[in-house]
Design a protein around this motif. Structure first.
Motif, mmCIF file in Angstrom:
data_model
loop_
_atom_site.group_PDB
_atom_site.id
_atom_site.type_symbol
_atom_site.label_atom_id
_atom_site.label_comp_id
_atom_site.label_asym_id
_atom_site.label_seq_id
_atom_site.Cartn_x
_atom_site.Cartn_y
_atom_site.Cartn_z
ATOM 1 N N GLN A 108 102.986 40.364 15.187
ATOM 2 C CA GLN A 108 103.031 40.160 16.445
ATOM 3 C C GLN A 108 104.098 39.531 16.951
ATOM 4 O O GLN A 108 105.380 39.705 16.477
ATOM 5 C CB GLN A 108 101.830 39.102 16.160
ATOM 6 N N GLU A 158 95.947 47.227 22.809
ATOM 7 C CA GLU A 158 94.823 46.089 22.798
ATOM 8 C C GLU A 158 94.086 47.163 22.293
ATOM 9 O O GLU A 158 92.712 46.916 22.368
ATOM 10 C CB GLU A 158 94.865 44.569 22.860
ATOM 11 N N PHE A 216 95.616 42.859 15.496
ATOM 12 C CA PHE A 216 96.384 41.427 16.860
ATOM 13 C C PHE A 216 95.667 40.450 16.770
ATOM 14 O O PHE A 216 96.017 39.452 17.262
ATOM 15 C CB PHE A 216 95.145 42.921 18.249
#
Length: 608
Positions: A196, A35, A111
């Motif tokens: 994800q 991230e 994200f």
């Protein structure tokens, strides 16, 4: 192990790219992405001929309100929440602005707008283990050529949208392109490699990846009618975001029509004050600028249409002297395609003065964001001119030279502002007007019409209503008196049946066009007319069916062997695109039940 795009692989695994790239090879290695990944944006560095050489580094970090912070070459962090904060909203964005936003959007997509792909694996599927994973920590963005001056508002074909994307097994990611728009398209594809994890983070199972991609057609769009029903700015932006994610590059706003005039014209405020359905259902000048900028920052050019001389009866509410055959009842259908009837008078100096004022106000506000203006011209009913006190005839011999004068006046003013005119096909094929060589003709009625347009030497946009009209198949929106109800049962609309994604996917924009004229077909649009569509159902009416048109326009209707593209191969990829749209907040319709996407080709017929 390297794997190439093929039916057996894609029938059961979540490894889809939509639209399908020109060249795509990948492996089966697992990579997670941090991230805190940095995006290194090199524009011109080390390349000869650049007048502006620089580099940006974007470093993301999570924040409690789930808004990313971006660190650029000036240092420090900039908290950003929307496209409004990229570039000057009153001006067209630069290539830097567009890439700046695309980086932010890509990070947010991976994200914050991803999904766990359980629907695309068998029941016993297990997610990759993040504990011992290799992480992608850097994405290199390489601009190989200097952007053209009008990067945000190009004429068709003026900006190269091709890109190359590589992702090595050890996590080195690179996207290179010849324009900032190409970088945007590459970043869009990059986000589609990731899913994800149910615990945390995002990953791909496709490393290494190597993609080269470029669009088949230069104009790939959606047309949204916001006059029959009103859509909020938020609704329109969601549509633009979705079409950009499908690598479409045009958004056609059909902003006025007979039923309402929702667009504020500051020099003619009475148009929207009296012509909108309600005073609050108006797109202000600020809203209009905001929509154009929002489209441009996504690499999408917004094309505005003011339909005329027909489809203009809403003007009567503020300027009754300009409109003929207004709201004739009960036989309105003698004078118009839809109620209320009414058309701009065809031989009126007052109409000319009105249009001069209207376009003098509107066109300069379009010019920073688009190279086009759509002057309409569809479904003009000649009978309306029998009630036009400046004409009093429906004789083509009388009307045709007046229509020629009307179009010439409008197009001269459009050109004087530096814009290229677009018209509907009737102006060329039904009215037999002489149009300038620059005029683009939008077809909607047939493939034969497209062939006639290009035969006359004009560039064409396709959108055959029997394939790419998104409103079809819902039945009539008109009511029928008992005296004629039986003869109209079961009340189908004119373009029934409903055009499912498979029908839309089967359409070839080049069907019937001779080989030596195919270069004149710029592309096309899927059309969302809004007689029975409003903000409640607009998402599922457009998506994911318009995505089927998007792949045809980007990748072509034929595969590398010249055959029609396979529905069996496309269905799981389109189902995955649907999930990605839903994750973006788009209420897209379902493609298949989960059983089908979980079990490969078990929902197919005709396989040997």
């Amino acid at each position: 192990m390297k794997l190439y795009l093929s039916l057996p692989l894609f029938a059961s695994l979540a490894s889809a790219i939509w639209p399908i790239p020109v060249q795509y090879e990948h492996g089966d290695g697992v990579l997670f992405i941090s991230e805190h990944v940095s995006f290194n944006w090199g524009a011109g560095a080390g390349n000869v001929g650049f007048t502006d050489q620089h580099e940006n580094t974007y470093i993301f970090r999570a924040n409690s309100d789930e808004i990313s912070h971006v660190q650029d070459q000036q240092g420090g962090y900039r908290k950003r929440a929307s496209s409004d904060e990229y570039g000057n909203a009153s001006e067209a964005p630069t290539g830097d602005d567009m890439v700046d936003y695309a980086v932010y959007s890509a990070h947010r997509t991976i994200f914050k707008r991803g999904f766990v792909p359980w629907k695309f694996h068998p029941r016993d599927w297990e997610e990759p283990d993040p504990d011992e994973a290799t992480y992608i920590t850097e994405v290199k963005l390489e601009l190989l050529q200097e952007d053209p001056e009008d990067i945000a508002k190009p004429l068709a074909g003026a900006v190269e949208e091709s890109y190359a994307l590589t992702l090595t097994k050890d996590g080195q990611a690179t996207i290179s392109a010849n324009s900032s728009v190409g970088i945007i398209r590459g970043l869009t594809t990059f986000t589609q490699l990731f899913f994800q994890h149910s615990k945390e983070g995002a990953y791909t199972t496709l490393a290494p990846v190597k993609i080269f991609d470029a669009p088949k057609f230069q104009h790939r769009g959606v047309n949204l009618d916001v006059s029959r029903n009103y859509f909020s700015v938020k609704d329109i932006k969601r549509t633009i975001d979705a079409l950009a994610y499908n690598k479409m590059n045009r958004f056609h706003l059909h902003v006025t029509d007979s039923q309402s005039w929702p667009l504020e014209i500051p020099s003619l405020p009475e148009l929207s004050e009296k012509g909108a359905y309600r005073p609050d259902l108006v797109y202000s000048a600020d809203d209009f600028r905001d929509l154009q900028h929002f489209a441009a920052i996504h690499g999408v050019e917004m094309i505005t249409e003011i339909d005329m001389p027909g489809h203009t009866s809403s003007i009567y509410l503020s300027h009754p002297d300009l409109i003929a055959a207004y709201n004739v009842q009960p036989n309105w259908n003698t004078y118009a395609a839809e109620p209320p009837s009414g058309t701009l008078k065809l031989n009126s100096s007052a109409v000319s003065d009105f249009l001069e004022t209207l376009l003098d106000d509107l066109l300069p506000r379009i010019y920073p964001f688009s190279s086009y203006f759509h002057t309409g011209g569809d479904e003009v009913n000649k009978n309306a001119y029998t009630l036009d006190d400046t004409v009093q005839s429906n004789d083509t011999a009388v009307l045709q030279p007046l229509m020629q004068k009307f179009i010439d006046r409008n197009h001269d003013q459009v050109r004087a502002m530096g814009l290229t005119p677009i018209v509907w096909e009737e102006m060329l094929l039904e009215w037999n007007l002489t149009l300038g060589d620059d005029v683009i003709v939008q077809s909607w009625q047939s493939d034969e019409a497209v062939a006639q347009i290009v035969e006359k030497g004009h560039k064409a946009l396709v959108g055959n209503y029997q394939y790419w009209y998104l409103d079809c198949g819902k039945g009539q929106w008109l009511n029928f008196d008992p005296s004629i109800a039986a003869s109209n049962w079961p009340f189908n609309d004119y373009c029934a049946p409903y055009h499912n994604w498979r029908a839309m996917y089967s359409y070839d924009p080049l069907s019937g066009v001779p080989d030596d004229k195919q270069h004149l077909v710029l592309g096309g649009e899927a059309h969302m007319w809004a007689e029975q569509t409003d903000p409640v159902n607009v998402d599922r009416m457009i998506w994911p069916r318009a995505a089927a048109a998007a792949e045809v326009l980007w990748s072509g209707a034929k595969d590398e062997n010249g055959q029609n593209r396979s529905q069996i191969e496309a269905a799981p990829r389109l189902s995955e695109m649907r999930e990605r749209l839903v994750a973006r907040g788009v209420g897209a319709d379902a493609i298949q039940m989960s059983y089908c996407t979980m079990n490969g080709t078990q929902c197919a017929l005709g396989l040997s």
